[in-house]
Scaffold this motif. Structure first.
Motif, short mmCIF file in Angstrom:
data_model
loop_
_atom_site.label_atom_id
_atom_site.label_comp_id
_atom_site.label_asym_id
_atom_site.label_seq_id
_atom_site.Cartn_x
_atom_site.Cartn_y
_atom_site.Cartn_z
N PRO A 44 -4.20 0.50 -1.72
CA PRO A 44 -4.75 1.28 -0.62
C PRO A 44 -3.72 2.24 -0.03
O PRO A 44 -2.53 1.97 -0.07
CB PRO A 44 -5.19 0.23 0.39
N PRO B 168 0.82 -1.20 0.00
CA PRO B 168 0.00 0.00 0.00
C PRO B 168 0.85 1.26 0.00
O PRO B 168 1.92 1.30 0.60
CB PRO B 168 -0.80 -0.13 1.31
N ARG C 211 2.11 4.65 1.18
CA ARG C 211 2.19 5.07 2.58
C ARG C 211 2.10 6.59 2.68
O ARG C 211 3.08 7.30 2.65
CB ARG C 211 3.48 4.56 3.21
N TYR D 125 -6.38 1.57 6.09
CA TYR D 125 -6.07 1.65 4.67
C TYR D 125 -7.26 2.28 3.95
O TYR D 125 -8.42 2.00 4.26
CB TYR D 125 -5.82 0.26 4.09
N GLN E 50 -2.17 4.02 3.21
CA GLN E 50 -2.02 3.83 4.65
C GLN E 50 -2.14 5.18 5.32
O GLN E 50 -1.42 6.13 4.97
CB GLN E 50 -0.67 3.19 4.95
N ALA F 207 -3.60 -0.83 10.55
CA ALA F 207 -3.00 -0.77 9.21
C ALA F 207 -1.53 -0.41 9.30
O ALA F 207 -1.12 0.71 9.01
CB ALA F 207 -3.75 0.23 8.35
#
Length: 492
Positions: free
Chosen positions: A220, A2, A4, A236, A222, A454
């Motif tokens: 996704p 994901p 960040r 997320y 974070q 997450a």
């Protein structure tokens, strides 16, 4: 893995956690030498720019332009209007004309070249330009007349570009929209015409990207948010469809700008080399290890689009696939074709031209394009700056990524520091082939992604199984070092 990006609303946090985060963000600013103030002569120059009258330019304030950004954004670079044109479309894309405010060689220009870009931290950004400009006089705020570089891009019914022009103009945004509210309006059938057409055009452009062989690793985001109970949670967030369609308009403009530059043999491109055989072969080995079916002859771009990031083995494969996108940079050229003009992820040529309030290179790229279309003569100050821009931008990008990573690491450590010893469920995303403590040829360290909270952190344990769902124990969470460490217990 994901993306960040950290979003923090500290209003609901306990005082101790809020204080630790604020102190940590201040330390990160110092660590990466992010300037917190502008010199006096830069502020004076900005004040001059803000007070100057609007330039005498063609009036396009009648266009129904809207801005579409995250909620609360003030540095609004772009505004769009989309209409039908026969069986095709006409896209109007207004990019704020920073060149109307920043004189070559001025204190504003000097400071922007030193800062390179805007740096985003959870408790506030470090802007490229003084806020009186980037969040005021130069921002495309609603119901305000602004100088802009106005792109007109005509598309046929398949989304193919048939004509491009850009010129200076005075524009006025009619509405300031955010992603979530606009997506909801679109889903409920009450969105304005431009937004409904954005869905049509954005979908066509996505299809063209697929047909070119472009790849996208959108996953996704974070983020850290304050909850109503006064605590914190990590989560997320996946991009909404409208965010992807909006990005396609920016990409469309960047590709049109690259075409202009290549035709004139002068400009600066955003480039990404094709991955070498060794990188692709390593990805094939990862696919076999993760039991991801990759038929012989299938392009990696097609395979990546088949992956579902919610499935553990697919998520691990997408993490490995990020190696295909390494090596992005800038290529400046003046008087000859660039040595490596392509952007492998987009499968075409592309440049950054749509975010001049937040990124230095866009002001120069925009000036090249508008000069080519209006006069055919590019100013000397642009020619002189071109050779230095790639190195400046590469350094700025590197620092921005490091700052972002440090902020997320800090937030994870602060929010988990009282949970050392707890057990969590996670997925092994990546392996570190250089760590093999028992010398059996299998990695003993890697990266684990927890489902809740997450968190993405380092994982230790012998013979880690990439792509597997595991139970892991938190063994360290240290805000001072921004370090979070897990140990493998057993398989889920």
């Amino acid at each position: 893995m994901p993306h960040r990006v950290l979003v923090v609303d500290s209003s609901g946090a306990p005082d101790e956690a809020r204080d630790a985060l604020c102190a940590g963000f201040a330390k990160i600013r110092d660590e990466y030498a992010l300037p917190t103030e502008f010199p006096a002569d830069v502020l004076e120059d900005a004040d001059r720019a803000v007070r100057q009258p609007l330039p005498d330019l063609p009036d396009y304030t009648g266009l129904p332009l809207i801005t579409l950004d995250p909620p609360g954004s003030m540095d609004l670079d772009q505004a769009m209007a989309i209409g039908r044109r026969g069986s095709g479309y006409r896209v109007w894309y207004a990019i704020t004309d920073v060149g109307s405010f920043v004189r070559p060689g001025s204190p504003l220009d000097r400071e922007a070249r030193a800062r390179v870009e805007t740096y985003y931290l959870p408790d506030g950004n470090v802007p490229l330009h003084p806020r009186s400009l980037c969040e005021g006089a130069a921002s495309l705020l609603p119901d305000e007349d602004r100088p802009a570089l106005l792109w007109r891009i005509d598309l046929d019914s398949s989304g193919d570009t048939t004509d491009v022009n850009v010129h200076r103009a005075i524009v006025r945004s009619r509405g300031r929209m955010d992603y979530a509210t606009t997506q909801m309006a679109l889903d409920n059938g009450i969105a304005p015409d431009t937004v409904r057409l954005l869905r049509e055009v954005g979908t066509l452009l996505q299809q063209r990207e697929v047909s070119r062989g472009g790849i996208s690793l959108n996953g996704p985001v974070q983020q850290v948010v304050a909850d109503r109970g006064g605590g914190w949670r990590l989560e997320y967030r996946s991009a909404l469809p409208i965010e992807d369609w909006n990005a396609q308009i920016s990409l469309l403009t960047g590709m049109a700008a690259a075409d202009l530059m290549l035709y004139a043999e002068v400009g600066i491109l955003r480039v990404l080399p094709e991955p070498g055989p060794a990188t692709v072969n390593r990805l094939r080995r990862a696919a076999r290890a993760l039991r991801v079916r990759w038929p012989e002859g299938e392009p990696y771009a097609t395979l990546i689009r088949r992956m579902d990031g919610n499935r553990p083995r697919h998520a691990a494969f997408l993490t490995e696939a990020a190696s295909l996108l390494r090596g992005a940079g800038y290529e400046a050229f003046d008087g000859a074709m660039p040595a490596r003009p392509g952007h492998a992820a987009l499968a075409t040529e592309y440049t950054h031209v749509t975010a001049p309030l937040r990124r230095l290179v866009d002001r120069f790229a925009g000036e090249i394009c508008v000069s080519l279309c209006e006069t055919g003569e590019i100013p000397d100050w642009v020619h002189e700056a071109l050779p230095t821009l790639p190195e400046r931008m590469d350094a700025g990008d590197k620092r921005a990524k490091a700052v972002e990573r440090a902020c997320v690491d800090l937030a994870e450590a602060v929010l988990l520091r009282d949970r050392v010893g707890e057990v969590f469920d996670g997925v092994v995303l990546d392996l570190n082939d250089r760590v093999d403590w028992d010398h059996n040829g299998k990695p003993d360290a890697g990266v684990v992604m927890l489902r809740d909270p997450a968190v993405i952190g380092r994982l230790d344990g012998h013979d880690l199984p990439q792509g597997a769902e595991l139970r892991v124990r938190l063994v360290a969470a240290d805000p001072a070092t921004r370090r979070v460490l897990f140990d493998w217990i057993d398989a889920v």
